[in-house]
Design a protein around this motif. Sequence first.
Motif, PDB file in Angstrom:
ATOM      1  N   LEU A  14     -87.589  57.586 -98.068  1.00 39.24           N
ATOM      2  CA  LEU A  14     -86.185  57.923 -97.845  1.00 39.24           C
ATOM      3  C   LEU A  14     -85.519  58.412 -99.128  1.00 39.24           C
ATOM      4  CD1 LEU A  14     -84.905  54.948 -95.686  1.00 39.24           C
ATOM      5  CD2 LEU A  14     -85.022  57.335 -94.998  1.00 39.24           C
ATOM      6  N   GLY A  15     -84.698  59.445 -98.984  1.00 35.29           N
ATOM      7  CA  GLY A  15     -83.903  59.905-100.107  1.00 35.29           C
ATOM      8  C   GLY A  15     -84.613  60.861-101.046  1.00 35.29           C
ATOM      9  N   GLN A  16     -85.939  61.008-100.872  1.00 41.77           N
ATOM     10  CA  GLN A  16     -86.688  61.906-101.738  1.00 41.77           C
ATOM     11  C   GLN A  16     -86.522  63.357-101.273  1.00 41.77           C
ATOM     12  OE1 GLN A  16     -88.504  60.834-104.566  1.00 41.77           O
ATOM     13  NE2 GLN A  16     -87.300  59.023-104.057  1.00 41.77           N
ATOM     14  N   THR A  17     -87.136  64.281-102.012  1.00 40.11           N
ATOM     15  CA  THR A  17     -87.157  65.690-101.636  1.00 40.11           C
ATOM     16  C   THR A  17     -88.595  66.065-101.293  1.00 40.11           C
ATOM     17  OG1 THR A  17     -85.287  66.261-103.057  1.00 40.11           O
ATOM     18  CG2 THR A  17     -86.783  68.052-102.467  1.00 40.11           C
ATOM     19  N   ARG A  32     -77.228  72.603 -98.743  1.00 39.73           N
ATOM     20  CA  ARG A  32     -77.564  71.616 -99.764  1.00 39.73           C
ATOM     21  C   ARG A  32     -78.560  70.563 -99.306  1.00 39.73           C
ATOM     22  NH1 ARG A  32     -72.444  72.804-100.112  1.00 39.73           N
ATOM     23  NH2 ARG A  32     -71.693  70.996 -98.998  1.00 39.73           N
ATOM     24  N   ARG A  33     -79.159  70.741 -98.116  1.00 41.41           N
ATOM     25  CA  ARG A  33     -80.158  69.759 -97.697  1.00 41.41           C
ATOM     26  C   ARG A  33     -81.467  70.393 -97.240  1.00 41.41           C
ATOM     27  NH1 ARG A  33     -82.376  65.597 -94.673  1.00 41.41           N
ATOM     28  NH2 ARG A  33     -82.133  66.468 -92.604  1.00 41.41           N
ATOM     29  N   ARG A  93     -84.082  68.012 -98.829  1.00 37.56           N
ATOM     30  CA  ARG A  93     -83.591  67.028 -99.791  1.00 37.56           C
ATOM     31  C   ARG A  93     -83.062  65.805 -99.052  1.00 37.56           C
ATOM     32  NH1 ARG A  93     -82.548  70.120-104.555  1.00 37.56           N
ATOM     33  NH2 ARG A  93     -82.332  72.328-104.072  1.00 37.56           N
ATOM     34  N   ASN A  94     -82.927  64.709 -99.807  1.00 38.87           N
ATOM     35  CA  ASN A  94     -82.297  63.504 -99.270  1.00 38.87           C
ATOM     36  C   ASN A  94     -82.894  63.131 -97.916  1.00 38.87           C
ATOM     37  OD1 ASN A  94     -80.606  61.337 -99.189  1.00 38.87           O
ATOM     38  ND2 ASN A  94     -78.835  62.480 -98.468  1.00 38.87           N
ATOM     39  N   ASP A 104     -84.529  61.712 -94.569  1.00 41.56           N
ATOM     40  CA  ASP A 104     -84.229  60.636 -93.637  1.00 41.56           C
ATOM     41  C   ASP A 104     -85.459  60.453 -92.747  1.00 41.56           C
ATOM     42  OD1 ASP A 104     -82.929  59.797 -90.757  1.00 41.56           O
ATOM     43  OD2 ASP A 104     -81.797  59.015 -92.449  1.00 41.56           O
ATOM     44  N   ASP A 137     -86.444  63.116 -90.328  1.00 42.33           N
ATOM     45  CA  ASP A 137     -87.092  64.356 -90.774  1.00 42.33           C
ATOM     46  C   ASP A 137     -88.600  64.332 -90.523  1.00 42.33           C
ATOM     47  OD1 ASP A 137     -84.781  65.709 -91.788  1.00 42.33           O
ATOM     48  OD2 ASP A 137     -84.803  64.330 -93.492  1.00 42.33           O
TER      49      ASP A 137
END
Length: 107
Positions: free
Chosen positions: A17-20, A49-50, A65-66, A68, A71
Motif C-alpha cells: 500500500l502507498g507505493q508506486t 497525479r496517480r 502512485r499511492n 491501494d 489496484d
Amino acid sequence: DYFLTLDEPMNNITTTLGQTAELHCKVSGNPPPTVRWLKNDAPVVQEPRRISFRATPYGSRLRIRNLDTTDTGYFQCVATNGRRTVSTTGVLFVKFGPPPTASPGSS
C-alpha cells in the motif's frame, strides 16, 4: 518492412500500500505501434497525479502512485501498428504492508 515485436513479457509486481508501481510494455515495430492499457479487460483510466501512462522509446510505461489494494489486477498492454497486434499481461498485486513497529520507549 512492416513488423511488430513484443521485446519482453511484462513484469509481475507485488508491492505494498502507498507505493508506486511501474509496468513496462516493451514493443517495437514499423510503423511505430500505438499502445493501449487494460486492467482486467477494461481500459485503464488515467487519474491526475496517480495513474498515468506514456509512450517511451521502448514502447509504453504505466505508473500508478499511492497504491491501494483495489489496484490489484491483471494489466495488459495491447500494441498495434495497423498491420499486426501483440499483447502481454502482467499481474499487479498490492498487499497490506507490515504494521508499523512501536519504537522502543514509546510504551
